[in-house]
Motif scaffolding. Structure first.
Motif, PDB file in Angstrom:
ATOM      1  N   ASP A 141      29.604  36.407  34.747  1.00 10.93           N
ATOM      2  CA  ASP A 141      28.889  37.195  35.757  1.00 10.93           C
ATOM      3  C   ASP A 141      29.812  37.508  36.936  1.00 10.93           C
ATOM      4  N   THR A 142      31.062  37.882  36.619  1.00  6.94           N
ATOM      5  CA  THR A 142      32.080  38.092  37.654  1.00  6.94           C
ATOM      6  C   THR A 142      32.786  39.429  37.464  1.00  6.94           C
ATOM      7  N   ASP A 143      32.998  40.147  38.571  1.00  3.84           N
ATOM      8  CA  ASP A 143      33.710  41.423  38.534  1.00  3.84           C
ATOM      9  C   ASP A 143      35.183  41.278  38.884  1.00  3.84           C
ATOM     10  N   VAL A 144      35.505  40.351  39.776  1.00 10.42           N
ATOM     11  CA  VAL A 144      36.875  40.159  40.223  1.00 10.42           C
ATOM     12  C   VAL A 144      37.028  38.729  40.720  1.00 10.42           C
ATOM     13  N   ALA A 145      38.236  38.179  40.590  1.00  5.39           N
ATOM     14  CA  ALA A 145      38.512  36.814  41.046  1.00  5.39           C
ATOM     15  C   ALA A 145      39.542  36.840  42.172  1.00  5.39           C
ATOM     16  N   ILE A 146      39.335  35.964  43.142  1.00  2.00           N
ATOM     17  CA  ILE A 146      40.277  35.793  44.248  1.00  2.00           C
ATOM     18  C   ILE A 146      40.764  34.355  44.217  1.00  2.00           C
ATOM     19  N   ASP A 147      42.070  34.183  44.019  1.00  3.34           N
ATOM     20  CA  ASP A 147      42.653  32.853  43.898  1.00  3.34           C
ATOM     21  C   ASP A 147      43.370  32.445  45.185  1.00  3.34           C
ATOM     22  N   PHE A 148      42.800  31.479  45.891  1.00  6.87           N
ATOM     23  CA  PHE A 148      43.460  30.814  47.020  1.00  6.87           C
ATOM     24  C   PHE A 148      43.335  29.325  46.758  1.00  6.87           C
ATOM     25  N   SER A 149      43.991  28.878  45.687  1.00  8.90           N
ATOM     26  CA  SER A 149      43.836  27.493  45.248  1.00  8.90           C
ATOM     27  C   SER A 149      45.066  26.679  45.641  1.00  8.90           C
ATOM     28  N   LEU A 150      45.567  25.874  44.738  1.00  3.79           N
ATOM     29  CA  LEU A 150      46.746  25.046  44.966  1.00  3.79           C
ATOM     30  C   LEU A 150      47.873  25.511  44.052  1.00  3.79           C
ATOM     31  N   PRO A 151      49.126  25.271  44.428  1.00  2.00           N
ATOM     32  CA  PRO A 151      50.235  25.656  43.545  1.00  2.00           C
ATOM     33  C   PRO A 151      50.098  25.083  42.139  1.00  2.00           C
ATOM     34  N   SER A 152      49.504  23.906  42.020  1.00  2.00           N
ATOM     35  CA  SER A 152      49.381  23.249  40.719  1.00  2.00           C
ATOM     36  C   SER A 152      48.321  23.871  39.824  1.00  2.00           C
ATOM     37  N   THR A 153      47.392  24.625  40.400  1.00  2.00           N
ATOM     38  CA  THR A 153      46.301  25.214  39.605  1.00  2.00           C
ATOM     39  C   THR A 153      46.320  26.740  39.573  1.00  2.00           C
ATOM     40  N   ALA A 154      47.174  27.363  40.381  1.00  2.00           N
ATOM     41  CA  ALA A 154      47.160  28.823  40.480  1.00  2.00           C
ATOM     42  C   ALA A 154      47.433  29.497  39.143  1.00  2.00           C
ATOM     43  N   VAL A 155      48.434  29.044  38.420  1.00  2.06           N
ATOM     44  CA  VAL A 155      48.803  29.689  37.157  1.00  2.06           C
ATOM     45  C   VAL A 155      47.665  29.629  36.160  1.00  2.06           C
ATOM     46  N   SER A 156      47.046  28.464  36.005  1.00  4.44           N
ATOM     47  CA  SER A 156      45.934  28.340  35.054  1.00  4.44           C
ATOM     48  C   SER A 156      44.742  29.173  35.501  1.00  4.44           C
ATOM     49  N   ASN A 157      44.482  29.255  36.790  1.00  5.35           N
ATOM     50  CA  ASN A 157      43.389  30.089  37.294  1.00  5.35           C
ATOM     51  C   ASN A 157      43.631  31.561  36.980  1.00  5.35           C
ATOM     52  N   ILE A 158      44.850  32.015  37.225  1.00  7.07           N
ATOM     53  CA  ILE A 158      45.180  33.422  36.994  1.00  7.07           C
ATOM     54  C   ILE A 158      45.082  33.759  35.512  1.00  7.07           C
ATOM     55  N   LYS A 159      45.636  32.894  34.661  1.00 11.68           N
ATOM     56  CA  LYS A 159      45.579  33.152  33.219  1.00 11.68           C
ATOM     57  C   LYS A 159      44.150  33.126  32.696  1.00 11.68           C
ATOM     58  N   ALA A 216      42.366  40.194  51.628  1.00  9.66           N
ATOM     59  CA  ALA A 216      42.107  39.733  50.265  1.00  9.66           C
ATOM     60  C   ALA A 216      40.883  40.420  49.675  1.00  9.66           C
ATOM     61  N   VAL A 217      39.832  40.572  50.471  1.00 12.70           N
ATOM     62  CA  VAL A 217      38.622  41.231  49.975  1.00 12.70           C
ATOM     63  C   VAL A 217      38.883  42.718  49.737  1.00 12.70           C
ATOM     64  N   ILE A 218      39.625  43.361  50.619  1.00 15.72           N
ATOM     65  CA  ILE A 218      39.975  44.771  50.423  1.00 15.72           C
ATOM     66  C   ILE A 218      40.794  44.938  49.140  1.00 15.72           C
ATOM     67  N   ALA A 219      41.714  44.011  48.882  1.00 14.06           N
ATOM     68  CA  ALA A 219      42.504  44.067  47.645  1.00 14.06           C
ATOM     69  C   ALA A 219      41.618  43.892  46.427  1.00 14.06           C
ATOM     70  N   ALA A 220      40.622  42.999  46.521  1.00 13.14           N
ATOM     71  CA  ALA A 220      39.688  42.787  45.413  1.00 13.14           C
ATOM     72  C   ALA A 220      38.865  44.046  45.145  1.00 13.14           C
ATOM     73  N   GLU A 221      38.445  44.712  46.210  1.00 14.17           N
ATOM     74  CA  GLU A 221      37.710  45.972  46.049  1.00 14.17           C
ATOM     75  C   GLU A 221      38.594  47.027  45.387  1.00 14.17           C
ATOM     76  N   TRP A 222      39.860  47.063  45.767  1.00  8.67           N
ATOM     77  CA  TRP A 222      40.785  48.080  45.266  1.00  8.67           C
ATOM     78  C   TRP A 222      41.111  47.888  43.796  1.00  8.67           C
ATOM     79  N   ILE A 223      41.273  46.644  43.351  1.00  6.04           N
ATOM     80  CA  ILE A 223      41.759  46.382  41.993  1.00  6.04           C
ATOM     81  C   ILE A 223      40.674  46.520  40.933  1.00  6.04           C
ATOM     82  N   ALA A 224      39.429  46.587  41.329  1.00  6.86           N
ATOM     83  CA  ALA A 224      38.328  46.707  40.368  1.00  6.86           C
ATOM     84  C   ALA A 224      38.548  47.911  39.453  1.00  6.86           C
ATOM     85  N   ASN A 225      38.393  47.698  38.154  1.00 14.65           N
ATOM     86  CA  ASN A 225      38.515  48.743  37.130  1.00 14.65           C
ATOM     87  C   ASN A 225      39.942  49.256  36.918  1.00 14.65           C
TER      88      ASN A 225
END
Length: 233
Positions: A41-59, A210-219
């Protein structure tokens, strides 16, 4: 849009408020205790996590065909791997070391200054960055971006926190309580100095960008940065 927050610390909470103010809703609030992500139920993800989890979150976001933007720093040794992964999966990914509009204008000024003065040997260069004491990585991603832009546009060939030679951009990292972020680029000679400086007064600008970037990247499909979002340069 329905936004997944991958990282729900101080920045995540500010992003949540800004996103809701702009008419969006939050589908996921993932923190260090989250063990699985459901992007149904998600349109876009914003990752502001930790260096140790960023890669897995993005993938995970790319695997779920959810466009993802990341402002997490300290993981960039895996950046090219993520770019290849995103292109292979035909996903959408955007990384920025800093989402602030002011900082991205500052980046452009830094590039121009490097072209104008970077080849004059009389000027010695250093970058200073100051952040809050809870920031985990040093130097900051923004300072690294400034250094890399200078390297691409001048005689300098490398950056380091301990300067080794005249061709190296020296970065100084300082940690002071409750400082959102200050970056200074200084060219100094025996006769004068040229300095450019950006000071963040709070984290609102990072969250809004970050929110503006999320709006821009949709689709969209592909790998992007904030210059694409803001049409800078």
């Amino acid at each position: 849009m329905k936004i997944a927050l991958l990282g729900y610390g101080r920045m995540g909470k500010i992003i949540e408020r800004v996103a809701i103010e702009r008419g969006h809703s939050i589908s996921i609030k993932a923190d260090s205790k989250t063990t699985s992500l459901n992007f149904s139920d998600t349109d876009v993800a914003i990752d502001f996590s930790l260096p140790s989890t960023a890669v897995s979150n993005i993938k995970a976001s790319i695997d779920a065909k959810v466009p993802v933007i990341s402002g997490t720093t300290g993981w960039l040794e895996s950046y090219e791997d993520i770019v290849s992964y995103c292109n292979e999966k035909k996903g959408a990914f955007l990384y920025a070391s800093n989402f602030s509009l002011g900082v991205n204008i500052f980046f452009e000024v830094n590039r121009v200054l490097a072209k104008l003065i970077g080849n004059y040997s009389d000027y010695k260069l250093n970058i200073e960055e100051i952040h809050h004491t809870k920031k985990l990585d040093a130097p900051s991603g923004t300072a690294i971006s400034l250094a890399e832009d200078i390297i691409q546009n001048s005689k300098f060939t490398n950056w380091a926190m301990d300067k080794t030679n005249a061709d190296t951009v020296k970065i100084e990292a300082k940690r002071i309580v409750d400082v959102p972020g200050t970056h200074i680029v200084n060219y100094d000679s025996e006769v004068d100095s040229i300095e450019i400086k950006h000071t963040a007064h709070n984290r609102e600008g990072f969250a809004l960008g970050a929110v503006i970037a999320a709006e821009w990247i949709a689709n969209k499909k592909g790998v992007f940065n904030m210059k694409d979002v803001l049409n800078i340069g």
